[in-house]
Scaffold this active site. Structure first.
Site: not given
Lengths: 271, 271
Positions: B29, B140, B173
């Site tokens: 992204t 990811k 996270e």
């Protein structure tokens, strides 16, 4: 035969689909015999449980009717049903108004060698370990990278399936199967509260064994128990039961309970 | 702006795509400012690492050129790049001949409240724990059900992000961010060898802090360390840095290192 998306013939999904973006959905792989989905109630029961746990809202009677109608048209083969959380807004947040997308795909009957069921198979001992995630354990969800990685560990045809352990070296399942062992007359399969897929054929075999009066247990299994087992077999809802003869340096004979259950499952699947 | 699939305008993918079937792919992204993808080299570096680890073969210079061309057309906004392992045969086995599918999607600039960056945010303490899977840690990838479930834990706008721990209660996270703490002058972020996404902005912040002569460390962080921290902030490649003021009963002031790094990141992102 054309696939269906939300009941209409289609071969694509929108790029916004959350199944593509996040693996945000569930699936079922259903054997179809003479136009009839085999073990449909068990498949839909697992799917409903998955929808409940992932908060996917869908009309389950509509899903059932679509599966029945598609199977009738397919005749013989394998029906794959996918439910996704529909189209995404940006980010992980769910759109409460998005409709769950229903995808039905058909394929010809599986073409596994008959010898797998007759002579038994060799399992590849996968190095890939299943992560422990109780929130997803048991579900047949669309996050399947562990299986993809595990299946890529072997290419030879000598191994028909792979054995998967979890991070704590518990024996869990095959890459696309569940696993049973028989030890001193007890039929045992792994507890799937931490990881693994609670297979429809596994549930059917547990029920059939209980009906036969066979003692059954769902519990943690370690590699030593697997090694010492009298019989070992794997199962899924498409191929039924394959006896396991070997895995790495471990070996087993094909035993009588495996054969008895295999007979029952063959009748169900009409193999 | 239209999406692109394999360089052509398209809004759908085939039902056979392995991204949909198994979450078998990766994504990035990327913030786009004045037609330019921000931190592109870091994004493509992580993508290449992911492709190597998942054995996805793609022409990386083609991917770079497509991202550059799409960003130029988008102007301002967010570019999402997805690579999937193309179309599936039946089952988890990879088709070595299948071409990796390249998907580029654009959306308008993110519309987070400016106050998040100025005043700082409150983190929701997610009950969802990250499973430990070293084979996927840092990537990811498209298996994001844990994030979907975690993000669904809160609906109120008082919480801008959620804090995620792993199964061993380590601080890892945010749901869509990485997390840093500052303790006695040391800038610390979680080791992502077991789980978590190795964010591009996290890498940039580590590099910028080192360039400033700030001592940095990547290590396991427990909740007590988080509680005792002098400063806490989260980051990602779209919004930059948000100071963290509160999480459950824990609270922190917005500190000088957070503000210094925020200034650097704002210049990068032109916020």
């Amino acid at each position: 035969m054309h696939c269906w998306v939300d009941g209409q013939p289609a071969d694509t999904v929108p790029l916004k689909d959350r199944g593509l973006a996040y693996g945000d959905g569930l699936f079922e792989t259903i054997a179809v015999k003479a136009g009839r989905p085999v073990l449909l109630d068990r498949h839909l029961q697992r799917l409903e449980e998955g929808c409940r746990r992932l908060a996917l809202k869908v009309d389950h009677s509509l899903v059932r009717n679509e599966v029945l109608a598609y199977a009738a048209g397919l005749g013989e083969g394998v029906l794959k049903l996918i439910l996704t959380r529909g189209d995404s807004l940006r980010g992980y947040g769910m759109n409460p108004d998005a409709a769950v997308r229903r995808i039905v795909q058909g394929s010809p009957p599986a073409s596994y060698p008959l010898a797998h069921g007759i002579d038994g198979i060799r399992l590849f001992p996968c190095a890939t370990r299943l992560a422990e995630q109780p929130l997803l354990a048991g579900l047949k969800h669309l996050n399947r990278l562990e299986q993809v990685i595990a299946r890529a560990e072997w290419q030879d045809v000598e191994h028909a399936e792979g054995l998967m352990l979890d991070m704590s070296e518990r024996v869990i399942e095959g890459v696309f199967s569940n696993l049973f062992i028989v030890s001193n007359g007890l039929l045992l399969t792994a507890d799937l509260k931490r990881c693994g897929v609670a297979g429809v054929m596994r549930a059917e075999i547990l029920a059939q064994a209980e009906a036969l009066g066979v003692p059954v247990a769902v519990a943690d299994i370690n590699v030593e128990q697997l090694r010492q087992a009298d019989e070992v077999f794997v199962c899924n809802s498409v191929y039924g039961i394959w006896p396991v003869r070997e895995c790495a340096a471990m070996s087993w004979s094909v035993g009588p309970l495996t054969r008895k259950l295999q007979g029952i499952v063959r009748a169900l699947l009409d193999i």
